[in-house]
Scaffold this motif. Structure first.
Motif, PDB file in Angstrom:
ATOM      1  N   ASP A  56      -3.751   4.340 111.558  1.00 52.21           N
ATOM      2  CA  ASP A  56      -2.416   4.247 112.150  1.00 52.21           C
ATOM      3  C   ASP A  56      -1.795   5.643 112.174  1.00 52.21           C
ATOM      4  O   ASP A  56      -2.463   6.631 111.860  1.00 52.21           O
ATOM      5  CB  ASP A  56      -1.561   3.228 111.383  1.00 52.21           C
ATOM      6  CG  ASP A  56      -1.338   3.645 109.933  1.00 52.21           C
ATOM      7  OD1 ASP A  56      -1.736   4.758 109.553  1.00 52.21           O
ATOM      8  OD2 ASP A  56      -0.755   2.836 109.197  1.00 52.21           O
ATOM      9  N   SER A  57      -0.524   5.720 112.558  1.00 52.25           N
ATOM     10  CA  SER A  57       0.069   7.056 112.732  1.00 52.25           C
ATOM     11  C   SER A  57       0.134   7.809 111.394  1.00 52.25           C
ATOM     12  O   SER A  57       0.033   9.022 111.373  1.00 52.25           O
ATOM     13  CB  SER A  57       1.457   6.945 113.365  1.00 52.25           C
ATOM     14  OG  SER A  57       2.342   6.227 112.536  1.00 52.25           O
TER      15      SER A  57
ATOM     16  N   THR B  45      -3.289  -2.559 113.450  1.00 53.98           N
ATOM     17  CA  THR B  45      -2.642  -1.252 113.520  1.00 53.98           C
ATOM     18  C   THR B  45      -1.155  -1.401 113.851  1.00 53.98           C
ATOM     19  O   THR B  45      -0.304  -0.743 113.241  1.00 53.98           O
ATOM     20  CB  THR B  45      -3.353  -0.357 114.553  1.00 53.98           C
ATOM     21  OG1 THR B  45      -4.754  -0.341 114.256  1.00 53.98           O
ATOM     22  CG2 THR B  45      -2.819   1.062 114.526  1.00 53.98           C
ATOM     23  N   GLU B  49       2.142  -0.243 111.483  1.00 53.57           N
ATOM     24  CA  GLU B  49       3.292   0.558 111.925  1.00 53.57           C
ATOM     25  C   GLU B  49       4.606  -0.188 111.665  1.00 53.57           C
ATOM     26  O   GLU B  49       5.570   0.388 111.160  1.00 53.57           O
ATOM     27  CB  GLU B  49       3.184   0.874 113.424  1.00 53.57           C
ATOM     28  CG  GLU B  49       1.961   1.685 113.847  1.00 53.57           C
ATOM     29  CD  GLU B  49       1.958   3.109 113.311  1.00 53.57           C
ATOM     30  OE1 GLU B  49       3.030   3.601 112.906  1.00 53.57           O
ATOM     31  OE2 GLU B  49       0.881   3.729 113.265  1.00 53.57           O
ATOM     32  N   ASN B  53       7.748   0.468 109.020  1.00 49.95           N
ATOM     33  CA  ASN B  53       9.148   0.588 109.439  1.00 49.95           C
ATOM     34  C   ASN B  53      10.043  -0.308 108.594  1.00 49.95           C
ATOM     35  O   ASN B  53      11.119   0.105 108.153  1.00 49.95           O
ATOM     36  CB  ASN B  53       9.307   0.168 110.917  1.00 49.95           C
ATOM     37  CG  ASN B  53       8.877   1.266 111.865  1.00 49.95           C
ATOM     38  OD1 ASN B  53       8.595   2.381 111.447  1.00 49.95           O
ATOM     39  ND2 ASN B  53       8.819   0.950 113.144  1.00 49.95           N
ATOM     40  N   GLY B 107       5.588   4.980 115.894  1.00 50.43           N
ATOM     41  CA  GLY B 107       5.615   3.640 115.321  1.00 50.43           C
ATOM     42  C   GLY B 107       5.979   2.526 116.291  1.00 50.43           C
ATOM     43  O   GLY B 107       5.131   1.698 116.623  1.00 50.43           O
ATOM     44  N   ALA B 111       3.281   0.645 118.648  1.00 51.23           N
ATOM     45  CA  ALA B 111       3.010  -0.756 118.330  1.00 51.23           C
ATOM     46  C   ALA B 111       3.189  -1.618 119.579  1.00 51.23           C
ATOM     47  O   ALA B 111       2.412  -2.539 119.834  1.00 51.23           O
ATOM     48  CB  ALA B 111       3.939  -1.226 117.213  1.00 51.23           C
TER      49      ALA B 111
END
Lengths: 130, 136
Positions: A56-57, B45, B49, B53, B107, B111
């Motif tokens: 992921d990021s 994934t 993200e 958050n 993010g 997403a």
């Protein structure tokens, strides 16, 4: 404390990420690798992510950071073994890992590091002769 | 098209370890519902993200996971809810490169690209709810 082992092989450091990392663990790896590059005077870092089921990021940023810090410390980084579905997902997410060298597997990754080290040594010799 | 919920569970997102757990739970459900590997990876994934958050920006919250069916397709609907400070400008927050936590700012927008349906509701001072759906 949970840690990801960093192995030394000649002038190189090897890391194989085998666990689903939480964010703190990723940051610890980044810090420890950077410290070990200096301690061991390493010229290359090979990171095997073949067991990673997603990037992921956050993990993408960690890989890019490691490559940048290593370069500043005169070491090259190669990330190897990315699964195809991970690559597809990363591109859609918008991650392109700028500045990170990649190879399909550990063997190819070691070839890249060895050839980089060799060309650097040759440059060095030529430089000292003139 | 009436949406039918076949299965529902709620999980806390209160630590970094919970983000990892959320990924693993979504992976298991996605596998059971019959998602292909690449779509499992996309959903996991996106979950990572959004759960991050919820934890980092929302101060923690919860994830509700639902197996859904609309008559022709089956899929997963995932709701991320927090009671944090909320997002003042949702449109901007969806743009790539927008970041308040020093991240890459991928993010929310990232997403969104990984799923079929994406909705976000946020109220300053009250919190944020993000709902995603991915169909098999």
């Amino acid at each position: 404390m949970e840690r990801i082992p960093i192995l030394k092989m000649g002038k190189f450091l090897l890391v194989s990420i085998q666990v689903d990392m939480h964010d703190r663990l990723a940051l610890t790896l980044q810090d420890e690798l950077t410290a070990r590059i200096v301690e061991e005077n390493a010229k290359g870092v090979l990171i095997d992510i073949s067991a990673l089921e997603m990037v992921d990021s956050f993990i993408g940023r960690m890989l890019a950071n490691i490559a940048t810090m290593a370069r500043i410390l005169d070491a090259e980084t190669v990330v190897v073994g990315m699964q195809p579905e991970v690559a597809i997902t990363m591109v859609e997410l918008g991650l392109s890992l700028p500045g990170v060298r990649t190879a399909l597997n550990i063997e190819k990754g070691m070839e890249i590091l060895n050839s980089l080290l060799q060309s650097e040594t040759q440059d060095g010799t030529e430089g000292s002769e003139t | 098209m009436e949406l039918k919920v076949l299965k529902r569970s709620t999980f806390p997102i209160r630590s970094e370890e919970d983000i990892v757990k959320a990924r693993q739970i979504v992976r298991n459900w996605a596998n059971e519902v019959g998602f292909k590997l690449v779509d499992q990876t996309k959903l996991v994934t996106a979950t990572s993200e959004l759960a991050r958050n919820t934890f980092v920006h929302g101060g923690g919250g919860e994830m509700m996971l639902e197996q859904v069916e609309d008559g022709t397709r089956s899929g997963l609907r995932i709701t991320f809810q927090d009671h944090g400070p909320g997002i003042p400008d949702v449109t901007r927050a969806l743009q790539d490169g927008y970041s308040t936590a020093g991240g890459l700012g991928l993010g929310l927008g990232g997403a969104k690209r990984l799923v079929h349906e994406f909705s976000i509701q946020s109220e300053v001072g009250k919190g944020t709810v993000v709902i995603i759906v991915k169909w098999v």
